[in-house]
Design a protein around this motif. Sequence first.
Motif, PDB file in Angstrom:
ATOM      1  N   VAL A 241       7.836 -14.627 -15.024  1.00  0.00           N
ATOM      2  CA  VAL A 241       6.952 -13.469 -14.932  1.00  0.00           C
ATOM      3  C   VAL A 241       7.699 -12.370 -14.185  1.00  0.00           C
ATOM      4  CG1 VAL A 241       4.811 -12.588 -13.957  1.00  0.00           C
ATOM      5  CG2 VAL A 241       4.855 -14.862 -14.976  1.00  0.00           C
ATOM      6  N   CYS A 242       7.782 -11.195 -14.777  1.00  0.00           N
ATOM      7  CA  CYS A 242       8.484 -10.087 -14.124  1.00  0.00           C
ATOM      8  C   CYS A 242       7.695  -8.799 -14.332  1.00  0.00           C
ATOM      9  CB  CYS A 242       9.897  -9.946 -14.679  1.00  0.00           C
ATOM     10  SG  CYS A 242       9.990  -9.672 -16.451  1.00  0.00           S
ATOM     11  N   GLU A 243       7.735  -7.956 -13.337  1.00  0.00           N
ATOM     12  CA  GLU A 243       6.994  -6.696 -13.421  1.00  0.00           C
ATOM     13  C   GLU A 243       7.715  -5.682 -14.293  1.00  0.00           C
ATOM     14  OE1 GLU A 243       4.245  -5.001 -10.399  1.00  0.00           O
ATOM     15  OE2 GLU A 243       5.660  -5.963  -9.030  1.00  0.00           O
ATOM     16  N   ASP A 244       6.935  -4.965 -15.080  1.00  0.00           N
ATOM     17  CA  ASP A 244       7.452  -3.824 -15.829  1.00  0.00           C
ATOM     18  C   ASP A 244       7.571  -2.665 -14.844  1.00  0.00           C
ATOM     19  OD1 ASP A 244       7.985  -1.683 -17.419  1.00  0.00           O
ATOM     20  OD2 ASP A 244       6.391  -2.071 -18.872  1.00  0.00           O
ATOM     21  N   THR A 245       8.792  -2.276 -14.526  1.00  0.00           N
ATOM     22  CA  THR A 245       9.004  -1.267 -13.486  1.00  0.00           C
ATOM     23  C   THR A 245       8.339   0.069 -13.814  1.00  0.00           C
ATOM     24  OG1 THR A 245      11.130  -0.702 -14.508  1.00  0.00           O
ATOM     25  CG2 THR A 245      11.165  -2.308 -12.718  1.00  0.00           C
ATOM     26  N   ALA A 246       8.158   0.360 -15.093  1.00  0.00           N
ATOM     27  CA  ALA A 246       7.524   1.624 -15.472  1.00  0.00           C
ATOM     28  C   ALA A 246       6.030   1.608 -15.188  1.00  0.00           C
ATOM     29  CB  ALA A 246       7.778   1.917 -16.944  1.00  0.00           C
ATOM     30  N   ASN A 247       5.452   0.432 -15.010  1.00  0.00           N
ATOM     31  CA  ASN A 247       4.015   0.308 -14.754  1.00  0.00           C
ATOM     32  C   ASN A 247       3.760  -0.564 -13.531  1.00  0.00           C
ATOM     33  OD1 ASN A 247       2.590   1.527 -17.360  1.00  0.00           O
ATOM     34  ND2 ASN A 247       4.357   0.360 -18.045  1.00  0.00           N
TER      35      ASN A 247
ATOM     36  N   GLU B 137      -3.018 -14.059 -15.814  1.00  0.00           N
ATOM     37  CA  GLU B 137      -4.089 -13.307 -15.180  1.00  0.00           C
ATOM     38  C   GLU B 137      -3.744 -13.084 -13.714  1.00  0.00           C
ATOM     39  OE1 GLU B 137      -7.610 -15.602 -15.690  1.00  0.00           O
ATOM     40  OE2 GLU B 137      -7.822 -15.154 -17.826  1.00  0.00           O
ATOM     41  N   ALA B 138      -4.002 -11.881 -13.237  1.00  0.00           N
ATOM     42  CA  ALA B 138      -3.784 -11.560 -11.820  1.00  0.00           C
ATOM     43  C   ALA B 138      -4.573 -10.311 -11.482  1.00  0.00           C
ATOM     44  CB  ALA B 138      -2.307 -11.349 -11.514  1.00  0.00           C
ATOM     45  N   GLU B 139      -5.087 -10.266 -10.277  1.00  0.00           N
ATOM     46  CA  GLU B 139      -5.841  -9.097  -9.838  1.00  0.00           C
ATOM     47  C   GLU B 139      -4.942  -7.870  -9.831  1.00  0.00           C
ATOM     48  OE1 GLU B 139      -8.394  -7.481  -5.966  1.00  0.00           O
ATOM     49  OE2 GLU B 139      -7.486  -9.488  -5.947  1.00  0.00           O
ATOM     50  N   GLY B 140      -5.460  -6.799 -10.436  1.00  0.00           N
ATOM     51  CA  GLY B 140      -4.705  -5.559 -10.479  1.00  0.00           C
ATOM     52  C   GLY B 140      -3.747  -5.450 -11.642  1.00  0.00           C
ATOM     53  N   TYR B 141      -3.689  -6.481 -12.509  1.00  0.00           N
ATOM     54  CA  TYR B 141      -2.751  -6.467 -13.631  1.00  0.00           C
ATOM     55  C   TYR B 141      -3.491  -6.647 -14.954  1.00  0.00           C
ATOM     56  CZ  TYR B 141       1.098  -6.817 -10.315  1.00  0.00           C
ATOM     57  OH  TYR B 141       1.979  -6.562  -9.298  1.00  0.00           O
ATOM     58  N   LEU B 142      -2.918  -6.075 -15.991  1.00  0.00           N
ATOM     59  CA  LEU B 142      -3.463  -6.279 -17.327  1.00  0.00           C
ATOM     60  C   LEU B 142      -3.267  -7.735 -17.729  1.00  0.00           C
ATOM     61  CD1 LEU B 142      -2.032  -3.098 -19.083  1.00  0.00           C
ATOM     62  CD2 LEU B 142      -4.405  -3.468 -18.381  1.00  0.00           C
TER      63      LEU B 142
ATOM     64  N   LEU C 298       7.618 -12.804 -19.417  1.00  0.00           N
ATOM     65  CA  LEU C 298       6.419 -11.994 -19.613  1.00  0.00           C
ATOM     66  C   LEU C 298       6.532 -10.767 -18.707  1.00  0.00           C
ATOM     67  CD1 LEU C 298       3.586 -14.701 -19.593  1.00  0.00           C
ATOM     68  CD2 LEU C 298       4.699 -13.660 -21.563  1.00  0.00           C
ATOM     69  N   ALA C 299       6.505  -9.592 -19.305  1.00  0.00           N
ATOM     70  CA  ALA C 299       6.542  -8.357 -18.538  1.00  0.00           C
ATOM     71  C   ALA C 299       5.102  -7.972 -18.183  1.00  0.00           C
ATOM     72  CB  ALA C 299       7.218  -7.248 -19.336  1.00  0.00           C
ATOM     73  N   ILE C 300       4.739  -8.094 -16.907  1.00  0.00           N
ATOM     74  CA  ILE C 300       3.368  -7.817 -16.482  1.00  0.00           C
ATOM     75  C   ILE C 300       3.244  -6.366 -16.035  1.00  0.00           C
ATOM     76  CG2 ILE C 300       2.952 -10.209 -15.874  1.00  0.00           C
ATOM     77  CD1 ILE C 300       3.412  -9.495 -12.954  1.00  0.00           C
ATOM     78  N   ARG C 301       2.048  -5.781 -16.269  1.00  0.00           N
ATOM     79  CA  ARG C 301       1.832  -4.365 -15.980  1.00  0.00           C
ATOM     80  C   ARG C 301       0.563  -4.183 -15.154  1.00  0.00           C
ATOM     81  NH1 ARG C 301       3.015  -1.369 -21.787  1.00  0.00           N
ATOM     82  NH2 ARG C 301       5.135  -2.183 -22.110  1.00  0.00           N
ATOM     83  N   ARG C 302       0.609  -3.248 -14.245  1.00  0.00           N
ATOM     84  CA  ARG C 302      -0.570  -2.886 -13.477  1.00  0.00           C
ATOM     85  C   ARG C 302      -1.631  -2.303 -14.407  1.00  0.00           C
ATOM     86  NH1 ARG C 302      -1.894  -4.247  -8.149  1.00  0.00           N
ATOM     87  NH2 ARG C 302       0.041  -4.712  -7.065  1.00  0.00           N
TER      88      ARG C 302
ATOM     89  N   PRO D  49       4.026  -4.711  -4.494  1.00  0.00           N
ATOM     90  CA  PRO D  49       4.750  -5.620  -5.400  1.00  0.00           C
ATOM     91  C   PRO D  49       3.882  -6.810  -5.784  1.00  0.00           C
ATOM     92  CG  PRO D  49       5.533  -5.869  -3.154  1.00  0.00           C
ATOM     93  CD  PRO D  49       4.607  -4.689  -3.133  1.00  0.00           C
ATOM     94  N   PHE D  50       4.243  -7.440  -6.861  1.00  0.00           N
ATOM     95  CA  PHE D  50       3.475  -8.587  -7.368  1.00  0.00           C
ATOM     96  C   PHE D  50       3.416  -9.695  -6.325  1.00  0.00           C
ATOM     97  CE2 PHE D  50       3.791 -12.739  -9.643  1.00  0.00           C
ATOM     98  CZ  PHE D  50       2.460 -12.798 -10.053  1.00  0.00           C
ATOM     99  N   GLU D  51       2.190 -10.198  -6.094  1.00  0.00           N
ATOM    100  CA  GLU D  51       2.003 -11.248  -5.094  1.00  0.00           C
ATOM    101  C   GLU D  51       1.615 -12.578  -5.723  1.00  0.00           C
ATOM    102  OE1 GLU D  51      -0.790  -9.818  -2.251  1.00  0.00           O
ATOM    103  OE2 GLU D  51       0.616  -8.413  -1.322  1.00  0.00           O
ATOM    104  N   ASN D  52       0.464 -12.617  -6.388  1.00  0.00           N
ATOM    105  CA  ASN D  52      -0.016 -13.894  -6.920  1.00  0.00           C
ATOM    106  C   ASN D  52      -0.650 -13.706  -8.282  1.00  0.00           C
ATOM    107  OD1 ASN D  52       0.309 -15.776  -4.488  1.00  0.00           O
ATOM    108  ND2 ASN D  52      -0.854 -14.081  -3.590  1.00  0.00           N
ATOM    109  N   GLY D  53      -0.536 -14.743  -9.088  1.00  0.00           N
ATOM    110  CA  GLY D  53      -1.156 -14.744 -10.396  1.00  0.00           C
ATOM    111  C   GLY D  53      -1.252 -16.160 -10.938  1.00  0.00           C
ATOM    112  N   THR D  54      -1.911 -16.287 -12.071  1.00  0.00           N
ATOM    113  CA  THR D  54      -2.101 -17.595 -12.698  1.00  0.00           C
ATOM    114  C   THR D  54      -1.558 -17.552 -14.115  1.00  0.00           C
ATOM    115  OG1 THR D  54      -4.108 -17.966 -11.397  1.00  0.00           O
ATOM    116  CG2 THR D  54      -3.771 -19.385 -13.307  1.00  0.00           C
ATOM    117  N   LEU D  55      -0.790 -18.562 -14.458  1.00  0.00           N
ATOM    118  CA  LEU D  55      -0.215 -18.662 -15.795  1.00  0.00           C
ATOM    119  C   LEU D  55      -0.717 -19.943 -16.448  1.00  0.00           C
ATOM    120  CD1 LEU D  55       1.796 -17.408 -17.838  1.00  0.00           C
ATOM    121  CD2 LEU D  55       3.567 -18.837 -16.826  1.00  0.00           C
TER     122      LEU D  55
END
Length: 275
Positions: A109-115, A167-172, A186-190, A121-127
């Motif tokens: 899981v990696c953040e999309d820097t554009a979003n 799924e993660a709070e604050g992310y699509l 997976l590119a995750i986005r706010r 920064p990303f803290e917690n999520g569920t996959l």
Amino acid sequence: MNNDRIEITDELMACYMEGNVTDEERAAVEAYLSGNNEAMDDMFLARTELAYVNLVKRLVSEGIILDEKIQRKRKIRLYVSGGIVLAIIAAVCFWIWRISTPLHMKVSVCEDTANSIPALPFENGTLYCEYADNAAQTFQVNGKNPTVFLDDIPYKYRHAPVHLVFEAEGYLPIDTVVPVQKASSLAIRRNNELGVVFGRVTDFKSGEPIVNATGRLQDMDTQTDAFGRFRIDIPFAKQDKSQLVQVFAEGYPVWEGYYRPSASEPWTIMLGENQ
């Protein structure tokens, strides 16, 4: 070397051993040999050598033994055939080993820097992962450990679909299907839920909207409309969980407050005595 009328020559001796002489020539040669032991020994050796040569020729002609060229060709053919057989055996062994070895897949899981929000920064999520004939699995991922490993996937599922849900709070949320492979990301986005501050500015006493009041958030300004409404869109680079908003209106003291931005919950700001 001669015997009366017939001269004994090497050519005649060769014809004699091959049986290509007349009776007279044969008699002359035999008479010569009977009186010459050294010539008799040479004849014996020559006959032995000729017999050997003829024997080899006959064995070669009958295919019992092969001449040097044929042997060389057969050796080359044998080496090539042997190499092919060994290659086939090696390929079969590799295939058996491959299908008996389970597959492993890395999902990151990696953040999309554009979003993304630099301040958050990303803290917690569920996959959630569902693949092959395994039941769905749940993994907790975070900024320090954003990678999960799917192990012991039977080789027959090497191109089978893998259902991934993030799924993660604050992310699509992400709901996708990818094939089994060595690695996938997976590119995750706010979700931009912290990207809007909106509401209405009114007078505390009368409740009437205040027109042309200035709302300020960081270095962004906006004016209230005829209904006292305002809206400030915050780019990802400036978003945070709490923002200081200031409101300036003629005849009123400056209003300010810290609130959490929200795209669904408006702010109600009243200017006047309650400040």
